[in-house]
Design an enzyme around this catalytic site. Structure first.
Site: not given
Ligand code: 13P
Length: 340
Positions: A46, A177, A136, A219
């Site tokens: 990772r 998000e 986030k 987001k």
């Molecule tokens: P994706 O662009 O693959 O949807 O991932 C964005 C993300 O931060 C998901 O939490």
């Protein structure tokens, strides 16, 4: 709360021509990604994968910030430089995923509630010391028969708002998000309706908990046809419907909006963003915060081999450049063939 820092960070996250790399896959999610390329998900693999991404030359030209996972924020590049310091030295803001994942919600079959509020204020303090400038939190809204429920939308909106307040109090810019999943057979009309209801509830909670829109980044998912729906809307329609919902719900005081890719193909995610960013007179800059749509070609080229690092970085650089053009409304399909 340092409002000068918050305003500066939020503006820098959405500065013209740049977007955000989401590299905050949880241990479970990165394991799935690695499985697709037959690489074992060890801590060292990772680290090596993220090192490949973050040490790509010229990344700072297209990327304003990177969202990291807790483990990654504590890891180092091959030469011993902590990842947060490596990113910062290239003018890239380190960010951190602070939610603890979307879990099954009691009495709401098929729906999720995101956990992670307990102890969040203390963790924010620690993340500031480790160099994180923004954070986030992902909420998941699923479209299906009789869902999303009002309970699921409300509970997730409240969690998003409480998290955002805790972040701002710690001088970290929150990126909220609320993701409406594209899985399902639903129409684009249904996606538009659910996205609007989700954003309305989210901003009602943001206001109720005294979160400052000036120091907040949204987001969001785009308004698209369900993956299994036979009518797949084109970029023009996706842009029109997504912008309509955003204009109805997102305060103009907000410094910017970023999009997740959500399982769209790499090129669709780029085309959709470009169509939206080309619109005139929007109250906020729009850009990307993709994980899969930025990383897919790099992941598939890397395959866990040190010998593939240069080629993987080239593939990553290309997608970052294409999305940089897209967030300025300047991407065209023929540019995909052009070398940097
Ligand atoms: P994706 O662009 O693959 O949807 O991932 C964005 C993300 O931060 C998901 O939490």
């Amino acid at each position: 709360m340092n409002t000068t820092d918050l305003a500066r960070i939020a503006r820098a996250m959405v500065v013209s021509g740049k977007g955000i790399l989401a590299a905050d896959e949880s241990t479970g999610t990165i394991e799935k990604r690695f499985k697709s390329i037959s690489v074992e998900s060890t801590e060292e693999n990772r680290r090596a994968y993220r090192d490949m991404l973050f040490s790509t030359k010229g990344l700072g030209e297209f990327i304003s910030g990177v969202i990291l996972y807790d483990e990654t924020l504590r890891q180092k590049s091959a030469d011993g430089t902590p990842f947060a310091a490596l990113l910062a030295s290239n003018g890239i803001l380190p960010g951190i995923k602070v939610d603890a994942g979307a879990k099954d919600m009691a009495f709401c079959p098929g729906e999720k509630i995101t956990e992670g509020l307990d102890g969040l204020a203390k963790r924010c303090g620690e993340y500031v010391k480790l160099g994180a400038k923004f954070a986030k939190w992902r909420a998941v809204i699923t479209i299906g028969r009789d869902i999303p429920s009002a309970a699921c939308i409300t509970a997730n909106a409240h969690a998003l708002a409480r998290y955002a307040a805790a972040c701002q109090a710690a001088s970290i810019v929150p990126m909220i998000e609320p993701e409406v999943l594209l899985d399902g057979e639903h129409t684009i009309e249904r996606c538009e309706e659910v996205t609007e209801a989700t954003l309305r509830a989210t901003y009602a909670a943001i206001s109720a908990y005294n979160v400052f829109p000036e120091f907040l980044i949204l987001k969001t998912s785009m308004v698209v046809s369900g993956k299994g729906n036979p009518r797949q809307a084109g970029p023009g329609e996706v842009a029109e419907r997504t912008l309509r919902v955003l204009k109805r719900t997102v305060p103009a005081a907000q410094p910017g909006i970023v999009f997740l890719s959500g399982g769209q193909s790499d090129e669709s995610a780029t085309a959709h963003l470009s169509a939206m960013a080309a619109a005139k007179n929007l109250p906020w800059p729009l850009t990307f915060s993709y994980s899969r749509a930025l990383q897919n070609p790099a992941l598939n080229t890397w395959r866990g081999e040190a010998g593939n690092v240069a080629a993987a970085q080239k593939a990553f650089h290309h997608r970052a450049r294409m999305n940089s053009l897209a967030c300025q409304g300047k991407w065209r399909p023929e540019l995909e063939k052009q070398a940097a």
